[in-house]
Enzyme design. Structure first.
Site, PDB file in Angstrom:
ATOM      1  N   LYS A  97      -5.401   7.036   0.144  1.00  0.00           N
ATOM      2  CA  LYS A  97      -5.825   7.652  -1.123  1.00  0.00           C
ATOM      3  C   LYS A  97      -7.329   7.541  -1.317  1.00  0.00           C
ATOM      4  O   LYS A  97      -7.941   6.549  -0.887  1.00  0.00           O
ATOM      5  CB  LYS A  97      -5.119   6.979  -2.310  1.00  0.00           C
ATOM      6  CG  LYS A  97      -3.634   6.763  -2.104  1.00  0.00           C
ATOM      7  CD  LYS A  97      -2.944   6.150  -3.302  1.00  0.00           C
ATOM      8  CE  LYS A  97      -1.532   5.718  -2.945  1.00  0.00           C
ATOM      9  NZ  LYS A  97      -1.443   4.345  -2.404  1.00  0.00           N
TER      10      LYS A  97
ATOM     11  N   TYR B 152      -7.320  -0.386  -1.750  1.00  0.00           N
ATOM     12  CA  TYR B 152      -6.614  -1.641  -1.430  1.00  0.00           C
ATOM     13  C   TYR B 152      -7.401  -2.480  -0.417  1.00  0.00           C
ATOM     14  O   TYR B 152      -7.048  -3.615  -0.141  1.00  0.00           O
ATOM     15  CB  TYR B 152      -5.206  -1.379  -0.870  1.00  0.00           C
ATOM     16  CG  TYR B 152      -4.295  -0.548  -1.731  1.00  0.00           C
ATOM     17  CD1 TYR B 152      -4.584  -0.303  -3.077  1.00  0.00           C
ATOM     18  CD2 TYR B 152      -3.121   0.001  -1.216  1.00  0.00           C
ATOM     19  CE1 TYR B 152      -3.736   0.475  -3.861  1.00  0.00           C
ATOM     20  CE2 TYR B 152      -2.272   0.767  -1.999  1.00  0.00           C
ATOM     21  CZ  TYR B 152      -2.591   1.005  -3.322  1.00  0.00           C
ATOM     22  OH  TYR B 152      -1.746   1.775  -4.086  1.00  0.00           O
TER      23      TYR B 152
ATOM     24  N   ASP C 274       2.218   3.169   2.957  1.00  0.00           N
ATOM     25  CA  ASP C 274       1.376   3.694   1.882  1.00  0.00           C
ATOM     26  C   ASP C 274       0.242   2.712   1.608  1.00  0.00           C
ATOM     27  O   ASP C 274       0.468   1.603   1.140  1.00  0.00           O
ATOM     28  CB  ASP C 274       2.224   3.854   0.610  1.00  0.00           C
ATOM     29  CG  ASP C 274       1.409   4.442  -0.536  1.00  0.00           C
ATOM     30  OD1 ASP C 274       1.376   5.686  -0.647  1.00  0.00           O
ATOM     31  OD2 ASP C 274       0.795   3.671  -1.301  1.00  0.00           O
TER      32      ASP C 274
ATOM     33  N   HIS D 233      -6.307   9.325  -5.939  1.00  0.00           N
ATOM     34  CA  HIS D 233      -5.610   8.139  -6.470  1.00  0.00           C
ATOM     35  C   HIS D 233      -5.353   8.224  -7.974  1.00  0.00           C
ATOM     36  O   HIS D 233      -4.274   7.872  -8.445  1.00  0.00           O
ATOM     37  CB  HIS D 233      -6.421   6.886  -6.129  1.00  0.00           C
ATOM     38  CG  HIS D 233      -5.611   5.649  -6.018  1.00  0.00           C
ATOM     39  ND1 HIS D 233      -5.879   4.643  -5.116  1.00  0.00           N
ATOM     40  CD2 HIS D 233      -4.516   5.227  -6.695  1.00  0.00           C
ATOM     41  CE1 HIS D 233      -4.982   3.675  -5.262  1.00  0.00           C
ATOM     42  NE2 HIS D 233      -4.148   4.003  -6.210  1.00  0.00           N
TER      43      HIS D 233
END
Ligand SMILES: NC(=O)c1ccc[n+]([C@@H]2O[C@H](COP(=O)([O-])OP(=O)(O)OC[C@H]3O[C@@H](n4cnc5c(N)ncnc54)[C@H](OP(=O)(O)O)[C@@H]3O)[C@@H](O)[C@H]2O)c1
Length: 276
Positions: free
Chosen positions: A78, A53, A48, A109
């Site tokens: 996401k 990120y 994930d 998200h």
């Protein structure tokens, strides 16, 4: 999708997702290829990540280096909050960063309630799913009102809602709504996001099974039917977190853990209505 030990859950489009995955939030982009590579080596088949990120490239690198057939892997990413005005371009940028021609699951998200464009964004995700470049689509941090609105406006129900969920914040009302609508619940902060609950009950249960508290908590997620995506930078903890399929929590254990729920007071992360 094949996997040796981790069970799968069926989504509303009949695909099956490994119930235990590996999250890479706050994994340093420079070390993500190594960390995600370790996770794949010890047996995770579900990773994930998120555009936000900034480590999708490392995940892609780990996937390629692993030599594991793509069809045996589940990759989720996401849509970043800043990209809600350009979801199609942002999705393609994620595929490019990952170096993949499809993802298994693409999520919005955060709903960004005040901005209020999430139903339109959801429509774009349904088109992406129709193109085959995301095998499944879902949302994250959506509350009941957001879920009701996207379902009403598009007729397409998200396969998954990924939300903060741990033993002190069990999200009962939302889980009930999910169950009524065939939405699978995915838990972020499955271990509490860095400090696992110190409730003595958990230690007692762990001791009774010869397991760690982290293993008991992750096993609880499995038995209530959540997907869980714990993160660790440490290989030994990756192994520990995966080693939860050789024991079962009893009815009494499950009741004791249910009693640890603090409701809203147990929330540790950002409230969805406060994001954006
Ligand atoms: N959709 C969203 O808005 C959202 C938000 C947050 C997270 N997520 C996703 O959910 C995933 C998991 O959340 P998270 O990483 O924030 O929290 P988490 O998995 O609940 O906890 C991770 C923390 O627990 C530690 N840990 C891991 N295994 C352990 C063990 N066996 N014993 C003791 N400590 C252990 C890790 O430390 P070490 O790394 O030092 O081992 C790390 O500090 C993320 O990686 C991300 O993919 C999504």
């Amino acid at each position: 999708m094949t996997d040796t030990s981790v069970p799968t859950l069926e989504l509303n489009n009949r695909t099956r997702i490994p119930q235990l995955g590996f999250g890479v939030f706050r994994v340093d982009p420079d070390h993500t290829a190594e960390v995600a590579g370790n996770a794949l080596e010890v047996g995770y088949r579900h990773i994930d990540t998120a555009a936000g990120y900034r480590n999708e490239a490392g995940v892609g690198e780990a996937v390629r280096a692993s030599g594991i057939p793509r069809s045996d892997l589940w990759i989720t990413t996401k849509l970043a909050n800043g990209d809600q005005d350009r979801p199609e371009d942002a999705f393609q940028a994620s595929l490019d960063a990952l170096g993949l021609d499809y993802v298994d699951l693409y999520l919005i998200h955060w709903p960004l309630h005040s901005k209020g464009v999430y139903p339109q964004v959801w429509k774009t995700l349904t088109a992406i799913a129709e193109s085959g470049r995301a095998k499944s689509i879902g949302v994250s941090n959506f509350q009941i009102e957001h879920l009701e609105r996207v379902i009403a406006e598009t007729g397409v129900t998200p396969a998954v809602n990924q939300v903060e969920l741990h033993v002190e914040f069990q999200q009962r009302e939302l889980r009930t709504f999910h169950a009524e609508h065939g939405i699978v619940t995915e838990a972020w902060y499955p271990l509490g996001g860095g400090s696992i609950s110190e409730a003595p009950e958990l230690q007692r249960i762990a001791d009774s099974h010869g397991k760690s508290v982290a293993q008991v908590v992750l096993r609880w997620h499995m038995q209530v039917g959540n997907i869980a995506i714990p993160k660790s930078n440490h290989r030994e903890r990756m192994v520990e977190n995966l080693d939860i399929f050789d024991f079962e929590l009893t009815w009494d254990d499950m009741q004791a853990i249910a009693a640890l729920d603090k409701g809203e007071a147990g929330r540790r992360g950002t409230h969805p209505l406060k994001m954006g």
